[in-house]
Design an enzyme around this catalytic site. Sequence first.
Site, PDB file in Angstrom:
ATOM      1  N   HIS A  66      59.777  34.931 -34.641  1.00  0.00           N
ATOM      2  CA  HIS A  66      58.453  34.453 -34.238  1.00  0.00           C
ATOM      3  C   HIS A  66      57.421  34.512 -35.359  1.00  0.00           C
ATOM      4  CE1 HIS A  66      60.597  36.379 -30.835  1.00  0.00           C
ATOM      5  NE2 HIS A  66      60.349  35.204 -30.282  1.00  0.00           N
ATOM      6  N   GLY A  75      43.808  35.693 -29.174  1.00  0.00           N
ATOM      7  CA  GLY A  75      44.752  34.893 -28.408  1.00  0.00           C
ATOM      8  C   GLY A  75      44.895  33.485 -28.958  1.00  0.00           C
ATOM      9  N   ARG A 113      41.078  30.677 -33.405  1.00  0.00           N
ATOM     10  CA  ARG A 113      40.104  31.752 -33.614  1.00  0.00           C
ATOM     11  C   ARG A 113      40.524  32.617 -34.797  1.00  0.00           C
ATOM     12  NH1 ARG A 113      39.003  34.681 -28.335  1.00  0.00           N
ATOM     13  NH2 ARG A 113      37.729  32.858 -27.884  1.00  0.00           N
ATOM     14  N   ARG A 164      55.655  28.207 -34.383  1.00  0.00           N
ATOM     15  CA  ARG A 164      55.131  27.908 -33.049  1.00  0.00           C
ATOM     16  C   ARG A 164      53.614  27.695 -33.044  1.00  0.00           C
ATOM     17  NH1 ARG A 164      58.733  29.547 -28.645  1.00  0.00           N
ATOM     18  NH2 ARG A 164      60.721  30.212 -29.541  1.00  0.00           N
ATOM     19  N   ARG A 197      42.383  43.724 -31.251  1.00  0.00           N
ATOM     20  CA  ARG A 197      42.342  42.438 -30.549  1.00  0.00           C
ATOM     21  C   ARG A 197      40.905  42.051 -30.255  1.00  0.00           C
ATOM     22  NH1 ARG A 197      42.747  38.718 -26.544  1.00  0.00           N
ATOM     23  NH2 ARG A 197      42.061  39.313 -24.449  1.00  0.00           N
ATOM     24  N   VAL A 198      40.560  40.807 -30.547  1.00  0.00           N
ATOM     25  CA  VAL A 198      39.284  40.245 -30.116  1.00  0.00           C
ATOM     26  C   VAL A 198      39.608  39.082 -29.178  1.00  0.00           C
ATOM     27  CG1 VAL A 198      37.921  40.975 -32.091  1.00  0.00           C
ATOM     28  CG2 VAL A 198      39.138  38.802 -32.204  1.00  0.00           C
ATOM     29  N   GLY A 199      38.989  39.073 -28.004  1.00  0.00           N
ATOM     30  CA  GLY A 199      39.330  38.038 -27.047  1.00  0.00           C
ATOM     31  C   GLY A 199      38.266  37.876 -25.984  1.00  0.00           C
ATOM     32  N   SER A 200      38.588  37.122 -24.972  1.00  0.00           N
ATOM     33  CA  SER A 200      37.643  36.850 -23.892  1.00  0.00           C
ATOM     34  C   SER A 200      38.086  37.572 -22.628  1.00  0.00           C
ATOM     35  CB  SER A 200      37.528  35.351 -23.638  1.00  0.00           C
ATOM     36  OG  SER A 200      38.798  34.794 -23.362  1.00  0.00           O
ATOM     37  N   GLU A 229      41.370  40.531 -18.073  1.00  0.00           N
ATOM     38  CA  GLU A 229      41.952  39.744 -19.158  1.00  0.00           C
ATOM     39  C   GLU A 229      43.459  39.820 -19.007  1.00  0.00           C
ATOM     40  OE1 GLU A 229      43.357  41.363 -22.463  1.00  0.00           O
ATOM     41  OE2 GLU A 229      43.821  42.663 -20.773  1.00  0.00           O
ATOM     42  N   MET A 230      44.243  39.472 -20.024  1.00  0.00           N
ATOM     43  CA  MET A 230      45.678  39.315 -19.803  1.00  0.00           C
ATOM     44  C   MET A 230      46.590  39.958 -20.849  1.00  0.00           C
ATOM     45  SD  MET A 230      45.891  35.397 -18.332  1.00  0.00           S
ATOM     46  CE  MET A 230      47.506  35.699 -17.621  1.00  0.00           C
ATOM     47  N   GLU A 231      46.055  40.760 -21.770  1.00  0.00           N
ATOM     48  CA  GLU A 231      46.906  41.220 -22.871  1.00  0.00           C
ATOM     49  C   GLU A 231      46.806  42.695 -23.241  1.00  0.00           C
ATOM     50  OE1 GLU A 231      46.321  36.920 -23.131  1.00  0.00           O
ATOM     51  OE2 GLU A 231      44.782  38.431 -23.526  1.00  0.00           O
ATOM     52  N   SER A 238      33.399  35.873 -21.187  1.00  0.00           N
ATOM     53  CA  SER A 238      33.413  34.408 -21.273  1.00  0.00           C
ATOM     54  C   SER A 238      33.065  33.753 -19.947  1.00  0.00           C
ATOM     55  CB  SER A 238      34.776  33.915 -21.737  1.00  0.00           C
ATOM     56  OG  SER A 238      35.780  34.322 -20.822  1.00  0.00           O
ATOM     57  N   ASP A 239      33.266  34.492 -18.869  1.00  0.00           N
ATOM     58  CA  ASP A 239      32.921  33.984 -17.546  1.00  0.00           C
ATOM     59  C   ASP A 239      32.678  35.175 -16.631  1.00  0.00           C
ATOM     60  OD1 ASP A 239      35.763  34.156 -15.757  1.00  0.00           O
ATOM     61  OD2 ASP A 239      36.003  34.077 -17.924  1.00  0.00           O
ATOM     62  N   ARG A 256      33.993  29.362 -26.574  1.00  0.00           N
ATOM     63  CA  ARG A 256      34.856  30.541 -26.728  1.00  0.00           C
ATOM     64  C   ARG A 256      35.530  30.550 -28.096  1.00  0.00           C
ATOM     65  NH1 ARG A 256      35.914  29.158 -21.328  1.00  0.00           N
ATOM     66  NH2 ARG A 256      37.896  28.139 -21.829  1.00  0.00           N
TER      67      ARG A 256
END
Length: 236
Positions: A8, A24, A28, A47, A91-94, A182-184, A206-207, A220
């Site tokens: 990967h 993610g 970004r 990928r 990690r930086v994310g929403s 969030e998801m991670e 973000s929301d 975003r």
Amino acid sequence: MANTPTPHIGAQYGEIAETVIMAGDPLRAKLMAEKFLDDAVQFNNVRGMLGFTGTYKGKRISVMGHGMGMPSIGIYTYELFNFYGVKTIVRVGSAGAIQTDLHLGDLVIAQGACTNSNYAAQYELPGTFAPIGDFQLLRKAADACDRMGYAYKVGNVLSSDVFYNENAHNDKWSTMGVLAVEMEIAALYMNAARSGNRALAICTVSDHIITGEVTTAEERQNTFTKMMDVAFSLLD
């Protein structure tokens, strides 16, 4: 190193710094490379998951995308920690807020991560594992927010395996003081714990799941830069 490149990540061992800031969205990561790094060199496009290594204030740093969901971040961070000698991942994310005193653009520093995922089952622990971030990184991130004047909260998030959830029960998580969904993060924190390394996640609201407020995908991708400021400040 015999395990690199991986299926990967196309980099050779040594092409990725010991500290990696991840997002993610691979675009970004590209934005961070352009905004923060000097002499950035792309080390991955397998990928479409872009990764770059450069210098920030003279320190060698990498940035990379990790995709959506715990299976995706689980693969990338496992390989970084275990095959590439990475010691720290930020990690930086929403995230979607589930507390009324959080607003669009506020930062959430994830002290811990609740989850509805079965990710921890692989460890065959005789109980429930509580994934937490690295305290030294967390303290520096909170200090940076104070110094920069950024609105933030520190606490629990929910790492969900499901985005379109027919029975989310966000009200129940909210009553337990969970700040956002969030998801991670849970998978990131578990991989860090298992490999004996450090991790922290800083998210931008973000929301708002309660009020229905939202931001656009373009916002975003291109304007959530406060969390990046904080993440890179950890390297000073």
